[in-house]
Design an enzyme around this catalytic site. Structure first.
Site, short mmCIF file in Angstrom:
data_model
loop_
_atom_site.label_atom_id
_atom_site.label_comp_id
_atom_site.label_asym_id
_atom_site.label_seq_id
_atom_site.Cartn_x
_atom_site.Cartn_y
_atom_site.Cartn_z
N SER A 141 -22.32 16.72 7.99
CA SER A 141 -20.90 16.39 7.83
C SER A 141 -20.60 15.11 8.64
CB SER A 141 -20.05 17.58 8.28
OG SER A 141 -18.77 17.52 7.75
N ASP A 188 -21.74 23.17 -2.07
CA ASP A 188 -20.77 22.39 -1.28
C ASP A 188 -19.79 21.71 -2.22
OD1 ASP A 188 -19.45 20.68 0.49
OD2 ASP A 188 -21.28 20.02 1.49
N HIS A 203 -20.31 23.95 2.14
CA HIS A 203 -20.54 22.91 3.13
C HIS A 203 -21.10 23.47 4.44
CE1 HIS A 203 -19.98 19.02 4.92
NE2 HIS A 203 -19.16 19.48 5.84
#
Lengths: 377, 377
Positions: free
Chosen positions: A158, A329, A362
């Site tokens: 991320s 995700d 995610h």
């Protein structure tokens, strides 16, 4: 609560594993000069809070930099313990692992809750826009101070992945390999989700334009922001498997004709109870202005901005890059990560792409660490 | 603003088309007795606001019922005009089309903004939970009063589809065909999205527990709720195509170091400007308590609840059912609609499944009406 991340609030990690991974050292590094930011503003002698694990060898060539995500901390051993497992990605025996708290955060580095040396007051909502590259520039000075000229590996998921790539661009001689997990420049959907989270905080009755009282922060708004975030960190199939249409496990009845909160609300479903719980846990550990500051670092990151070609944006990279997409995700889709890797490859950079097959969305890079380790081996 | 729907606020419909489709009649029907609700509570002699298009023939066998979605109105000619196109699904020449505003709404039927005859005060947050089946029971009395014993077709999308199916269950002798678009019992992700929207409204400084002043409604909260909703009505690919990472078209700069709202916010991206605009438009036309009331009707709808088998839930159906899934819908996925149709088919009911191939997400049944018409022919 320092050091908790999505993985822990969402799914829990083994306390036993966390206990084993105490840092060798945890402390502050204060830059000896002001940090000129991409925005043109300055951050006066900022502090970087960091933690290290293992020992730097005599040749100083065993350093690894781990970069944390939105609400993470420098204590990577607590939120990513499986990465250090036997035969995994990192070894406490052979590696010297550094993790540095993001500027803007509330876990030790300079952020909105810090005193601005130039004014003697807390930054609050006046905290400037700090780009991902600004963070990398500041982190480089910390590494310089430790005498680290070579990074065997930089990795992160991320926003951590944004830093891992930016390191390879900014400091090509220093970085040997970067692993960039679940990230690409934020899509319109991602920008939209962050826009909603900002409003959730700003609409809170206690927001006070960001000048909220320390004892009275915008708790409802930060909780709602976190819950919006949780939706984007997880996946619909995972929610369906765990919660489906079950009433909240505490016995509330979604079909009750009336309750203390008024008939228009009613008893909660289990997914709602779960989200409320996540929101409650979060407001005890994170600051609203820090959240906004890092959302902005995230929104504005786009290494292709103002560049005429992939070559111009990425041609300097010397590191071997590995991109990891996550099949479920929807904040940073696997497709967008794969496409991003292909753009960078088109600039002549060595960049492979791997995909985690996971229902965790995610969050999978934190929730399914063993699978991630397998993929990176 | 009455009669506007997702399609119009999100994508615009032709004003020319809207002007052509004035209802033959628009008015109120007041039940002559109290409506006993599924919850056990009563709604005292509620009003149904409705509109009709075309004329009922002498045999009274040309009636069609259209059911509207969350924020729609009885004016189906304004929000679904293409359904009436030449050779389309409905004909003003041959059909008698009825559309009835949902109980709980703010477009004419009894809702939280109505005076409770039992107390002489506005219902406000005390408005009871009205189920989809309660709506169908009330609507049946309106049809009885018009002498309509046969419905050639009942159709609707989203909550409108919930009603279209519930009609086939509740009144099997009356319904010949039901078309159910983009809907199934709400998934955990759908329940989660509604939970976030409720909080957005309740966190507003002007919420006042639902007893907000008419001149001071929870505007920020309702705007945020609408924006969360918009995300779920649209699709990531559509947002990417339209907005990508472009700065807001009014010239704001997401990279500006500071602005009047404070550095932690910054200039907006185009997607953020779009969402704010949608929120602003919405608060001028909808009521927060009505929004909460209908969200609850939506959340609690599950015709399989309390039933031991598909046969018990659906075996009474005599109508031919057509389910329509939308390829890019992530609020009610095409897969969930297809699976739901299969469950109903397993009860021996005639139920086909069709799929709209569209990038518009859940909103496609309003945004791409011509494609929907093609699919239904």
């Amino acid at each position: 609560m320092r050091g908790m991340t999505e993985a822990q609030t969402a799914t829990g990690t083994s306390p036993a594993a966390s206990r084993l991974l105490e840092p060798t050292y945890e402390g502050d590094f204060v830059l000896d000069h002001d940090l000129l930011l991409d925005s043109g503003q300055c951050l006066t002698t900022p502090t970087l809070h960091y933690a290290v694990y293992g020992r730097l060898n005599a040749a100083r060539d065993n350093a690894v930099l781990v970069c944390h995500a939105l609400t993470g901390s420098a204590l990577v051993g607590s939120w990513w313990p499986e990465i250090f497992g036997p035969g995994a990605v990192l070894s406490l025996e052979h590696d010297f692992v550094i993790c540095i708290n993001l500027l803007g955060s509330c876990y030790g580095s300079t952020g909105p809750g810090s005193v601005n040396p130039a004014t003697g007051k807390i930054y609050g909502p006046e905290f400037p826009l700090v780009s991902i590259r600004d963070n990398v520039r500041a982190q480089a000075q910390l590494l310089d101070s430790l005498g680290i000229r070579r990074l065997r590996l930089v990795l992160g998921g991320s926003i951590g992945g944004m830093q891992a790539l930016e390191w390879a661009i900014h400091d090509p001689q220093r970085v040997q390999r970067s692993v960039i997990i679940g990230v690409a420049p934020l899509s319109a959907m991602g920008l939209a989700l962050n826009h909603l989270q900002r409003q959730a905080i700003q609409n809170d009755p206690d927001w006070a334009g960001g000048n909220y009282l320390p004892q009275r922060p915008p708790r409802l708004g930060l909780s709602l922001a976190r819950q919006i975030g949780m939706l984007s960190y997880k996946s619909a199939p995972l929610f369906e498997e765990r919660f489906a249409r079950k009433p909240n496990r505490n016995g509330e009845d979604p079909w009750e004709p009336n309750d203390h909160r008024g008939a228009l609300i009613g008893g909660r479903f289990d997914i709602a109870g779960y989200l409320d719980h996540q929101g409650q846990r979060f407001i005890d550990r994170f600051d609203a202005n820090s959240y906004l500051a890092i959302l902005r670092s995230m929104d504005t990151w786009d290494p292709m901005r103002g560049k005429d070609s992939p070559e111009e944006a990425f041609g300097r990279i010397r590191a071997q890059l590995s991109f990891v997409g996550i099949s479920s995700d929807w904040l940073f889709t696997a497709e967008s990560v794969r496409d991003f890797a292909a753009i960078i490859r088109s600039a002549g950079v060595k960049a492979d792409y791997r995909e985690m097959n996971s229902a965790h969305g995610h969050d999978a890079f934190l929730a399914e660490q063993v699978e991630l380790v397998r993929l990176l081996q």
